[in-house]
Design a protein around this motif. Structure first.
Motif, PDB file in Angstrom:
ATOM      1  N   HIS A  88      30.606  -1.043  15.496  1.00 36.94           N
ATOM      2  CA  HIS A  88      31.266  -1.796  14.419  1.00 36.94           C
ATOM      3  C   HIS A  88      31.009  -3.299  14.504  1.00 36.94           C
ATOM      4  O   HIS A  88      31.096  -4.003  13.493  1.00 36.94           O
ATOM      5  CB  HIS A  88      32.775  -1.539  14.430  1.00 36.94           C
ATOM      6  CG  HIS A  88      33.154  -0.096  14.457  1.00 36.94           C
ATOM      7  ND1 HIS A  88      32.384   0.897  13.884  1.00 36.94           N
ATOM      8  CD2 HIS A  88      34.232   0.532  14.995  1.00 36.94           C
ATOM      9  CE1 HIS A  88      32.974   2.065  14.060  1.00 36.94           C
ATOM     10  NE2 HIS A  88      34.089   1.875  14.744  1.00 36.94           N
ATOM     11  N   SER A 132      27.154   3.015  13.092  1.00 36.18           N
ATOM     12  CA  SER A 132      28.403   2.620  12.449  1.00 36.18           C
ATOM     13  C   SER A 132      28.190   2.327  10.969  1.00 36.18           C
ATOM     14  O   SER A 132      27.249   1.615  10.588  1.00 36.18           O
ATOM     15  CB  SER A 132      28.977   1.379  13.132  1.00 36.18           C
ATOM     16  OG  SER A 132      30.130   0.935  12.440  1.00 36.18           O
ATOM     17  N   ILE A 134      30.481   0.723   9.524  1.00 33.57           N
ATOM     18  CA  ILE A 134      31.193  -0.557   9.516  1.00 33.57           C
ATOM     19  C   ILE A 134      30.311  -1.629  10.166  1.00 33.57           C
ATOM     20  O   ILE A 134      29.506  -1.335  11.041  1.00 33.57           O
ATOM     21  CB  ILE A 134      32.515  -0.406  10.305  1.00 33.57           C
ATOM     22  CG1 ILE A 134      33.398   0.664   9.643  1.00 33.57           C
ATOM     23  CG2 ILE A 134      33.252  -1.722  10.440  1.00 33.57           C
ATOM     24  CD1 ILE A 134      34.530   1.134  10.538  1.00 33.57           C
TER      25      ILE A 134
END
Length: 431
Positions: A88, A132, A134
């Motif tokens: 992330h 990820s 994100i």
């Protein structure tokens, strides 16, 4: 007599090898290893990009040797690995053409992903990438309630000019890179969606899914793109399901992802490390319910496995050396064989028609397998040393005191001393 075992519906990816191999290594490695206090430290401590930059500036894993990592995984009995290409925080382990926020621009000055893939493949493990969805570093990733700067007084100013659709294009571009430049990839772990803030629309998940299947048609895809279908496995995290995992009332292929301690990334001061016995019991419990176990290691900032992780991996390898055939190719036991005794778990190999009794707490004298007709059993032995286990009941007069029920029951006569293994296993050859 036919035997009843849950059968998940076919999915787009190839899970045939996955449900045989059962045991894999997760690796969370990134700049957060430098902070050494959880992979979400940027979020938990609400650090700015400027404050987090010190990890990028000094990241130099000079002791990194992927051959050592791969050897530890192989010796533990693991058959596949999944590595965080990008977590992330947004930092990339490979030399991505789409960002400067990557290992090649740190003091490491090299691609850290490619030699890892080569090493693990060289040790016979299949390759998985965690990527990820994100990205707390990307300038177009809209600051939301999960972002490190969610409480910043500058939040609105930070979001000025950000375009989540541009970020989605970046996300798709990086997925194209990792699925095009490293050969056959067996697993893709996308992580994670949290609607209504960010989900399928913000990731453009439908087009991302098409891209993934176009580039790697047989890849195993997890369930975190916020799509109702198309995924291959369900992924319960940091807990053990009580039964075979179902979705919409049907059994599915599934994998429990677990950590040695409480965090995924390297955490220097964490003390909640699971014992070897607990970890082996988790593996057994997962397979007894038709699942896989993906067990995580968080390497240090210098590129080594924590000594505590190496200790557990070595112990699991010692157990797997003698008991792997109670794991590989095994699944939940058929209902026709009855329920496992108290403090035990069953695994079953449908190819060999062998039942495995994992004895989590060693009993005195007898072990009764209620519901298993003795007429179905040809032979029994301890798996660790192939020593015979006698199928012999207590004496007739003792039944007056035992409170036995009338069900068919196989009686096993056990040695008084527990075998010198972490979890003993009895191998039963069925007719």
């Amino acid at each position: 007599m036919s035997l009843t075992i849950p059968q998940p519906d076919p999915t787009p990816g190839d899970t045939s090898w996955f449900t045989h191999d059962r045991f894999g290594m997760f690796i969370h490695w990134g700049l957060y290893a430098m902070g050494a206090r959880h992979e979400w430290l940027k979020n938990y401590e609400q650090l700015t990009d400027e404050r987090y930059e010190r990890y990028f500036k000094f990241f130099d894993p000079d002791l990194y040797d992927p051959e050592v990592w791969a050897s530890a995984a192989e010796n533990a009995g693991m058959k596949y690995f999944v590595i965080t290409t990008k977590h992330h925080e947004g930092f990339c382990l490979w030399d991505s053409a789409l960002t400067d926020y990557k290992a090649t621009n740190t003091p490491a000055k090299r691609d850290l992903l490619r030699p890892m893939v080569d090493a693990f493949r060289g040790h016979g493990l299949k390759t998985g990438f965690y990527h990820s969805l994100i990205d707390w570093h990307h300038p177009d990733f809209v600051v939301d309630g999960v972002h490190p700067q969610r409480n910043s007084p500058e939040k609105d100013a930070l979001n000025t000019g950000r375009d989540q659709s541009r970020y989605a294009q970046y996300l798709h571009g990086q997925v194209r890179e990792i699925l095009s430049e490293f050969g056959k990839i067996d697993i893709l772990w996308c992580d994670f969606s949290y609607p209504p803030q960010k989900g399928r629309l913000e990731w453009d998940s439908e087009n991302l899914y098409k891209l993934i299947r176009e580039l790697q048609p047989n890849i195993i895809l997890n369930d975190r793109l916020d799509l109702e279908s198309g995924w291959d496995i369900k992924t319960p995290e940091q807990f053990q399901p009580r039964q075979w995992v179902h979705f919409n009332g049907k059994p599915v292929t599934w994998e429990a992802c677990q950590t040695f301690s409480g965090s995924w990334g390297y955490h220097r001061d964490e003390s909640s490390w699971k014992s070897l016995e607990m970890l082996i019991q988790m593996l057994i419990d997962t397979v007894s319910k038709g699942g896989n176990l993906l067990l995580n290691v968080g390497p240090t900032g210098r590129g080594e496995f924590d000594v505590r992780a190496l200790d557990r991996l070595q112990g699991m390898g010692e157990w797997m050396k003698r008991h792997s055939r109670a794991i590989y190719g095994c699944t939940q036991a058929p209902t026709e064989l009855g329920d496992a005794p108290r403090d035990c778990r069953y695994t079953y190999n449908p190819t060999t028609n062998q039942l495995y009794v994992h004895v989590l707490a060693w009993p005195f004298g007898q072990l009764y397998l209620d519901g298993l007709d003795p007429a179905r059993v040809e032979y029994a032995q301890l798996l660790n040393d192939a020593s015979e286990v006698l199928m012999k009941d207590i004496d007739p007069w003792q039944h007056d005191f035992s409170g036995d029920n009338k069900r068919a029951s196989l009686a096993l006569r056990l040695p008084i001393q527990k075998p010198n293994v972490t979890v003993p296993v009895i191998e039963i050859f069925l007719k």
